[in-house]
Scaffold this active site. Sequence first.
Site, PDB file in Angstrom:
ATOM      1  CG  HIS A  18      -7.464   4.110  -4.009  1.00 48.41           C
ATOM      2  ND1 HIS A  18      -7.922   5.357  -4.400  1.00 48.41           N
ATOM      3  CD2 HIS A  18      -6.664   4.335  -2.938  1.00 48.41           C
ATOM      4  CE1 HIS A  18      -7.424   6.282  -3.611  1.00 48.41           C
ATOM      5  NE2 HIS A  18      -6.651   5.697  -2.710  1.00 48.41           N
ATOM      6  CD  GLU A  91      -3.979   5.871   3.115  1.00 45.46           C
ATOM      7  OE1 GLU A  91      -2.817   5.433   3.283  1.00 45.46           O
ATOM      8  OE2 GLU A  91      -4.341   6.551   2.130  1.00 45.46           O
TER       9      GLU A  91
END
Length: 237
Positions: A18, A91
Amino acid sequence: MIHGCDTCWVTTLLLARHGLTRLTGPVLAGRTPGVHLTEEGRAQAEALAVRLAGVRLDAVVSSPLERCRETAGPLVWQRGLELVTDERFVECGYGAWTGRPLKELAEDPLWPVVQAHPSAVTFPGGESLAEVQHRAVAAVREWNRRLGEKGVYLVCSHGDVIKAIVADALGLHLDQFQRITADPAAVTVIRYARLRPFLLKLNDMGELRLPKDSEEKDGGENLTGSDAAVGGGPGTT
């Protein structure tokens, strides 16, 4: 001797981290909700779509966290694709470490273990890095089977998740994954053949080109699609 579909490439995976957020760098964001891309991060997402304009994508998959979905957004809008979220690319669950400054965490007794022996680490109240690698690699294998031969897809995920997938592809023990870098909006490319994966690009920030068809043999030297190019070969990208 291996026959059949081993004469061609199987699946090509693009891993994108990201873009930048207000927490990227000073704070371990983890699964903190509501962490969005900054203006610079949005620019990185737009640039990522431009850098990959020449690459065919059959699917775009994302971690469910906002920063990954926002990074993948320009790619799917540009191509008219559906953005698919997969929890297995989320994550790491850092537990009590989530949201804490990295300078503070560097004083924690667990920090040197994370650096030198990550396979032994379970974050307090969270997930182990071994579990992260297991779920992420399992997801990759499933997507490879789902898309099949000639499939090309992108997964937008997080630094430790990407590093764990790359370590697996290289046959590295998880304790070596801290040697791998995954910068914001950088792209890593892994091609999965029947016999072994091939790492084509790592942490790349430039325009990306792949062979016209992901199953093409590379100048004739790759006899099965799983063979390594003896002497290096003429190049694949």
